[in-house]
Design a protein around this motif. Structure first.
Motif, PDB file in Angstrom:
ATOM      1  N   GLN A  38       0.853  -1.186   0.000  1.00 35.92           N
ATOM      2  CA  GLN A  38       0.000   0.000   0.000  1.00 35.92           C
ATOM      3  C   GLN A  38       0.886   1.231   0.000  1.00 35.92           C
ATOM      4  O   GLN A  38       1.622   1.473   0.969  1.00 35.92           O
ATOM      5  CB  GLN A  38      -0.932   0.011   1.203  1.00 35.92           C
ATOM      6  CG  GLN A  38      -1.944   1.141   1.178  1.00 35.92           C
ATOM      7  CD  GLN A  38      -3.040   0.967   2.202  1.00 35.92           C
ATOM      8  OE1 GLN A  38      -2.917   0.207   3.159  1.00 35.92           O
ATOM      9  NE2 GLN A  38      -4.150   1.658   2.004  1.00 35.92           N
ATOM     10  N   LYS A  42      -2.887   5.525  -1.566  1.00 32.26           N
ATOM     11  CA  LYS A  42      -3.448   4.559  -2.515  1.00 32.26           C
ATOM     12  C   LYS A  42      -4.015   3.357  -1.786  1.00 32.26           C
ATOM     13  O   LYS A  42      -3.721   3.124  -0.616  1.00 32.26           O
ATOM     14  CB  LYS A  42      -2.372   4.109  -3.506  1.00 32.26           C
ATOM     15  CG  LYS A  42      -1.866   5.226  -4.412  1.00 32.26           C
ATOM     16  CD  LYS A  42      -0.941   4.677  -5.476  1.00 32.26           C
ATOM     17  CE  LYS A  42      -0.504   5.763  -6.442  1.00 32.26           C
ATOM     18  NZ  LYS A  42       0.387   5.218  -7.513  1.00 32.26           N
ATOM     19  N   GLU A  43      -4.801   2.579  -2.496  1.00 29.15           N
ATOM     20  CA  GLU A  43      -5.356   1.365  -1.919  1.00 29.15           C
ATOM     21  C   GLU A  43      -4.300   0.259  -1.925  1.00 29.15           C
ATOM     22  O   GLU A  43      -3.366   0.272  -2.721  1.00 29.15           O
ATOM     23  CB  GLU A  43      -6.586   0.920  -2.714  1.00 29.15           C
ATOM     24  CG  GLU A  43      -7.754   1.878  -2.612  1.00 29.15           C
ATOM     25  CD  GLU A  43      -9.005   1.353  -3.277  1.00 29.15           C
ATOM     26  OE1 GLU A  43     -10.071   1.959  -3.102  1.00 29.15           O
ATOM     27  OE2 GLU A  43      -8.917   0.315  -3.966  1.00 29.15           O
ATOM     28  N   ARG A  44      -4.512  -0.675  -1.044  1.00 23.33           N
ATOM     29  CA  ARG A  44      -3.611  -1.830  -1.009  1.00 23.33           C
ATOM     30  C   ARG A  44      -3.762  -2.631  -2.298  1.00 23.33           C
ATOM     31  O   ARG A  44      -4.874  -2.816  -2.800  1.00 23.33           O
ATOM     32  CB  ARG A  44      -3.944  -2.701   0.207  1.00 23.33           C
ATOM     33  CG  ARG A  44      -2.935  -3.804   0.475  1.00 23.33           C
ATOM     34  CD  ARG A  44      -3.164  -4.417   1.847  1.00 23.33           C
ATOM     35  NE  ARG A  44      -4.497  -4.992   1.965  1.00 23.33           N
ATOM     36  CZ  ARG A  44      -4.998  -5.441   3.119  1.00 23.33           C
ATOM     37  NH1 ARG A  44      -4.289  -5.363   4.223  1.00 23.33           N
ATOM     38  NH2 ARG A  44      -6.217  -5.945   3.142  1.00 23.33           N
ATOM     39  N   GLU A  45      -2.633  -3.116  -2.813  1.00 19.23           N
ATOM     40  CA  GLU A  45      -2.659  -3.856  -4.073  1.00 19.23           C
ATOM     41  C   GLU A  45      -1.839  -5.132  -3.977  1.00 19.23           C
ATOM     42  O   GLU A  45      -0.915  -5.251  -3.167  1.00 19.23           O
ATOM     43  CB  GLU A  45      -2.112  -2.983  -5.211  1.00 19.23           C
ATOM     44  CG  GLU A  45      -0.655  -2.603  -5.068  1.00 19.23           C
ATOM     45  CD  GLU A  45      -0.134  -1.811  -6.247  1.00 19.23           C
ATOM     46  OE1 GLU A  45      -0.921  -1.469  -7.157  1.00 19.23           O
ATOM     47  OE2 GLU A  45       1.082  -1.537  -6.277  1.00 19.23           O
ATOM     48  N   GLN A 107      -7.548 -10.122  -2.579  1.00 22.78           N
ATOM     49  CA  GLN A 107      -7.248  -9.891  -1.174  1.00 22.78           C
ATOM     50  C   GLN A 107      -8.254 -10.563  -0.249  1.00 22.78           C
ATOM     51  O   GLN A 107      -7.887 -11.033   0.834  1.00 22.78           O
ATOM     52  CB  GLN A 107      -7.208  -8.387  -0.890  1.00 22.78           C
ATOM     53  CG  GLN A 107      -6.134  -7.658  -1.677  1.00 22.78           C
ATOM     54  CD  GLN A 107      -6.008  -6.206  -1.272  1.00 22.78           C
ATOM     55  OE1 GLN A 107      -6.094  -5.868  -0.091  1.00 22.78           O
ATOM     56  NE2 GLN A 107      -5.799  -5.346  -2.248  1.00 22.78           N
ATOM     57  N   GLU A 116       3.188  -4.876   8.709  1.00 20.99           N
ATOM     58  CA  GLU A 116       3.824  -4.340   7.509  1.00 20.99           C
ATOM     59  C   GLU A 116       5.307  -4.101   7.719  1.00 20.99           C
ATOM     60  O   GLU A 116       5.799  -3.987   8.832  1.00 20.99           O
ATOM     61  CB  GLU A 116       3.148  -3.013   7.114  1.00 20.99           C
ATOM     62  CG  GLU A 116       3.429  -1.868   8.067  1.00 20.99           C
ATOM     63  CD  GLU A 116       2.437  -1.789   9.207  1.00 20.99           C
ATOM     64  OE1 GLU A 116       1.731  -2.782   9.469  1.00 20.99           O
ATOM     65  OE2 GLU A 116       2.392  -0.710   9.847  1.00 20.99           O
TER      66      GLU A 116
END
Length: 123
Positions: A38, A42-45, A107, A116
């Protein structure tokens, strides 16, 4: 279940880092393992994932050819070797575990998520 990610840090563009994720509290060899990230704002990818035995891998287009996912079931650890890093790879990276039979970038399929580790790539 614990998934402990490590190996993040600050690196210059073009450099390399190796992330590790050590698992405990689950039968590691029965889980697909994935890496996600992430970036700020932005969004987690999805980044990459690997099958139970390691024979099947799947990568996001943005990292294909630069990143390599691997696993050591004896050590209950999954790795992400990141080469040719770019500033756009800057993000917090997460590892996750999925008990499904096949690899997936979705996800929602992942059952467990780890802490993280921050990767910062300077230009």
């Amino acid at each position: 279940v614990q998934l402990q990610a490590s190996g993040g840090g600050l690196v210059q563009a073009g450099g390399s880092l190796r992330l590790s994720c050590a698992a405990s509290g689950l039968t590691f060899s029965n889980y697909v393992m994935g890496w996600f990230r992430q970036a700020p704002g932005k969004e987690r990818e999805f980044v990459a994932c690997i099958s139970w035995g390691g024979s099947s891998t799947y990568y996001a287009d943005s990292v294909k050819g630069r990143f390599t996912i691997s696993r050591d079931n004896a050590k209950k650890t999954v790795y992400l070797q990141m080469n040719s890093l770019k500033p756009e790879d800057t993000a917090v990276y997460y590892c996750a575990a999925d008990q499904s039979l096949s690899v997936s970038a979705e996800q929602g399929r992942y059952d467990y998520w780890g802490q993280e580790t921050l990767v910062t790539v300077s230009s």
